[in-house]
Design an enzyme around this catalytic site. Sequence first.
Site, short mmCIF file in Angstrom:
data_model
loop_
_atom_site.label_atom_id
_atom_site.label_comp_id
_atom_site.label_asym_id
_atom_site.label_seq_id
_atom_site.Cartn_x
_atom_site.Cartn_y
_atom_site.Cartn_z
N ILE A 112 0.83 -1.20 0.00
CA ILE A 112 0.00 0.00 0.00
C ILE A 112 0.87 1.26 0.00
O ILE A 112 1.99 1.24 0.52
CB ILE A 112 -0.99 -0.01 1.19
CG1 ILE A 112 -1.99 1.14 1.10
CG2 ILE A 112 -0.25 -0.04 2.52
CD1 ILE A 112 -3.16 1.03 2.09
N CYS A 113 0.32 2.33 -0.60
CA CYS A 113 0.92 3.65 -0.54
C CYS A 113 2.23 3.71 -1.31
O CYS A 113 2.27 3.48 -2.50
CB CYS A 113 1.06 4.06 0.93
SG CYS A 113 1.42 5.80 1.22
N HIS A 114 3.35 4.00 -0.64
CA HIS A 114 4.67 4.08 -1.26
C HIS A 114 5.39 2.72 -1.28
O HIS A 114 6.47 2.61 -1.85
CB HIS A 114 5.56 5.08 -0.52
CG HIS A 114 5.16 6.50 -0.72
ND1 HIS A 114 4.12 7.07 -0.02
CD2 HIS A 114 5.65 7.46 -1.53
CE1 HIS A 114 3.99 8.33 -0.39
NE2 HIS A 114 4.90 8.60 -1.31
#
Length: 188
Positions: A112-114
């Site tokens: 998730i995300c970065h």
Amino acid sequence: MAGQLEGKKIAFLVADGFEQIELTRSRQDITEAGAQVHLVSLQSGEVQGMRGDIDKADTFTVDEIVDEVSASDYNGLVLPGGTLNPDGLRVNDKAVDFVRDFFKQHKPVAAICHAPITLIEAGVVDGRTLTSFPSIKTDLKNAGANWVDQAVVCDEGLVTSRTPDDLDAFCAKAIEEFAEGRHAEQTA
């Protein structure tokens, strides 16, 4: 979801600077689904969580260090985001090998995300459809990924999401993929 992951063991790989809610929420949901979870990091002791990449949050006790575990010890892998965390992971050869080995063993991975920055370093995004925090869209495209702007994307056992706002969808899809187990097309 209770019992869906009974008998499964899931690794959460983090370095200092991870987005805390992306760890705590997904770990809670996966644990409630019946899995045993291990917090794996680069060294023993504690790792530092963050709120919004700016404010230090809580510290968490490391269960295992990446040098002493193998993807074969686990049924799946979760990679929480934050900007500092994946940057710390991608420069550690053992961490990158650990991630890549989940793909070689056709096991589900949720990022998730970065966190997909670590997937780029592991060489596992070429030809895959995924999402992430928008600021790394170009990095993923340059590594050969098909980037889409969706709350959650699943490509043959690889689950990705954009931000903490997507945690409901991310956790549900990760649990589903961990319950399914190995995916033949999940390869490095």
